[in-house]
Motif scaffolding. Structure first.
Motif, PDB file in Angstrom:
ATOM      1  N   THR A 258       0.842  -1.185   0.000  1.00  0.00           N
ATOM      2  CA  THR A 258       0.000   0.000   0.000  1.00  0.00           C
ATOM      3  C   THR A 258       0.878   1.236   0.000  1.00  0.00           C
ATOM      4  O   THR A 258       2.038   1.191   0.394  1.00  0.00           O
ATOM      5  N   SER A 259       0.301   2.330  -0.457  1.00  0.00           N
ATOM      6  CA  SER A 259       1.056   3.580  -0.516  1.00  0.00           C
ATOM      7  C   SER A 259       1.122   4.208   0.867  1.00  0.00           C
ATOM      8  O   SER A 259       0.419   3.815   1.795  1.00  0.00           O
ATOM      9  N   GLY A 260       1.959   5.249   0.990  1.00  0.00           N
ATOM     10  CA  GLY A 260       2.080   5.956   2.254  1.00  0.00           C
ATOM     11  C   GLY A 260       0.757   6.478   2.782  1.00  0.00           C
ATOM     12  O   GLY A 260       0.408   6.220   3.937  1.00  0.00           O
ATOM     13  N   PRO A 261      -0.016   7.225   1.972  1.00  0.00           N
ATOM     14  CA  PRO A 261      -1.313   7.722   2.454  1.00  0.00           C
ATOM     15  C   PRO A 261      -2.265   6.608   2.871  1.00  0.00           C
ATOM     16  O   PRO A 261      -2.983   6.744   3.861  1.00  0.00           O
ATOM     17  N   GLU A 262      -2.267   5.505   2.130  1.00  0.00           N
ATOM     18  CA  GLU A 262      -3.146   4.386   2.484  1.00  0.00           C
ATOM     19  C   GLU A 262      -2.729   3.755   3.799  1.00  0.00           C
ATOM     20  O   GLU A 262      -3.568   3.401   4.632  1.00  0.00           O
ATOM     21  N   THR A 263      -1.434   3.629   4.005  1.00  0.00           N
ATOM     22  CA  THR A 263      -0.932   3.068   5.256  1.00  0.00           C
ATOM     23  C   THR A 263      -1.265   3.978   6.423  1.00  0.00           C
ATOM     24  O   THR A 263      -1.684   3.520   7.498  1.00  0.00           O
ATOM     25  N   ARG A 264      -1.076   5.266   6.246  1.00  0.00           N
ATOM     26  CA  ARG A 264      -1.426   6.228   7.295  1.00  0.00           C
ATOM     27  C   ARG A 264      -2.892   6.097   7.683  1.00  0.00           C
ATOM     28  O   ARG A 264      -3.229   6.096   8.870  1.00  0.00           O
ATOM     29  N   GLU A 265      -3.756   6.002   6.684  1.00  0.00           N
ATOM     30  CA  GLU A 265      -5.188   5.905   6.969  1.00  0.00           C
ATOM     31  C   GLU A 265      -5.516   4.612   7.714  1.00  0.00           C
ATOM     32  O   GLU A 265      -6.337   4.614   8.646  1.00  0.00           O
ATOM     33  N   LYS A 266      -4.877   3.520   7.343  1.00  0.00           N
ATOM     34  CA  LYS A 266      -5.110   2.254   8.045  1.00  0.00           C
ATOM     35  C   LYS A 266      -4.667   2.343   9.500  1.00  0.00           C
ATOM     36  O   LYS A 266      -5.338   1.838  10.403  1.00  0.00           O
ATOM     37  N   LEU A 267      -3.546   2.997   9.731  1.00  0.00           N
ATOM     38  CA  LEU A 267      -3.056   3.156  11.102  1.00  0.00           C
ATOM     39  C   LEU A 267      -3.979   4.065  11.913  1.00  0.00           C
ATOM     40  O   LEU A 267      -4.242   3.788  13.094  1.00  0.00           O
ATOM     41  N   ILE A 268      -4.482   5.108  11.298  1.00  0.00           N
ATOM     42  CA  ILE A 268      -5.408   6.001  11.994  1.00  0.00           C
ATOM     43  C   ILE A 268      -6.690   5.255  12.354  1.00  0.00           C
ATOM     44  O   ILE A 268      -7.192   5.362  13.487  1.00  0.00           O
ATOM     45  N   ARG A 269      -7.222   4.483  11.410  1.00  0.00           N
ATOM     46  CA  ARG A 269      -8.454   3.727  11.684  1.00  0.00           C
ATOM     47  C   ARG A 269      -8.232   2.719  12.805  1.00  0.00           C
ATOM     48  O   ARG A 269      -9.096   2.550  13.682  1.00  0.00           O
ATOM     49  N   ALA A 270      -7.098   2.044  12.781  1.00  0.00           N
ATOM     50  CA  ALA A 270      -6.794   1.075  13.828  1.00  0.00           C
ATOM     51  C   ALA A 270      -6.632   1.767  15.176  1.00  0.00           C
ATOM     52  O   ALA A 270      -7.092   1.274  16.216  1.00  0.00           O
ATOM     53  N   ALA A 271      -5.990   2.927  15.169  1.00  0.00           N
ATOM     54  CA  ALA A 271      -5.798   3.683  16.407  1.00  0.00           C
ATOM     55  C   ALA A 271      -7.139   4.145  16.970  1.00  0.00           C
ATOM     56  O   ALA A 271      -7.363   4.088  18.187  1.00  0.00           O
ATOM     57  N   GLU A 272      -8.026   4.602  16.123  1.00  0.00           N
ATOM     58  CA  GLU A 272      -9.353   5.013  16.584  1.00  0.00           C
ATOM     59  C   GLU A 272     -10.034   3.874  17.323  1.00  0.00           C
ATOM     60  O   GLU A 272     -10.602   4.070  18.411  1.00  0.00           O
TER      61      GLU A 272
END
Length: 209
Positions: free
Chosen positions: A4-18
């Motif tokens: 996955t790209s950087g932005p996609e990875t960031r979004e996955k990490l944010i969703r998991a953190a939420e």
């Protein structure tokens, strides 16, 4: 596993953190579990993308604020200048997060951070600086000052009111996420929250002050 790209990875990490910050607490959730839930093999993914736990938490709150800002920007001009109207705009914007599971989780996260807004020092947290949310807080503070509340008491009361709103919405969000049946329907709950918060803010100045 697909790359996955950087932005996609960031979004996955944010969703998991939420999800984990809501369920286990901002301090209780482990970064390794967030990384794993986000499907990332690199154990340093959070540090790489956000620098630290605090950076990840700021990203979670920035996303949550962006959503409520869109609602508040539309509401604030018509809120008037009386405390009840301003509180109504605040509660309505915050309650918009109850519409989705993501928003409900973020309400549970932000309630844990209510005293970090900067209200007591009149210096907004960096994520709040220049926002419609902070401008609304300033408008409420101005009305309370007109009531003759001394500065320290005004700031303490305003901080307490925001904590009450955050805690009430977080508890409602928890009920929705758990599938529990609330005691009241949502319109009544929100109307009562507005009245309760307004009454707290407009309470007479203590005689001892």
């Amino acid at each position: 596993m697909a790359r996955t790209s950087g932005p996609e990875t960031r979004e996955k990490l944010i969703r998991a953190a939420e999800e984990l910050f809501a369920a286990q607490g901002v301090d209780g959730a482990q970064l390794r579990d967030i990384t794993r839930l986000a499907g990332q093999a690199n154990p340093s993914a959070v540090q790489y993308h956000f620098g630290s736990r605090a950076g990840l938490l700021d990203a979670v709150m920035a996303g949550r604020l962006a959503r409520t800002e869109r609602v508040l920007v539309a509401l604030a001009p018509g809120a008037g200048e009386d405390v009840r109207g301003l509180v109504t705009a605040l509660v309505t914007a915050e309650a918009s997060e109850l519409r989705t599971d993501r928003g409900r989780r973020c309400l549970r996260v932000s309630a844990q951070l209510s005293h970090e807004s900067g209200v007591r020092s009149r210096t907004p947290h960096p994520t709040l600086a220049g926002t419609a949310y902070w401008a609304l807080i300033d408008r409420i503070a101005a009305r309370l000052a007109e009531d003759g509340l001394p500065g320290p008491l005004l700031l303490e009361r305003l901080d307490l009111a925001l904590t009450v709103v955050g805690a009430a919405l977080a508890d409602r969000a928890r009920q929705y996420l758990d599938g529990a049946e609330p005691l009241t329907d949502e319109p009544l709950f929100l109307a009562d929250l507005v009245e309760t918060t307004t009454a707290l803010l407009r309470a007479p100045r203590p005689r001892s002050s």
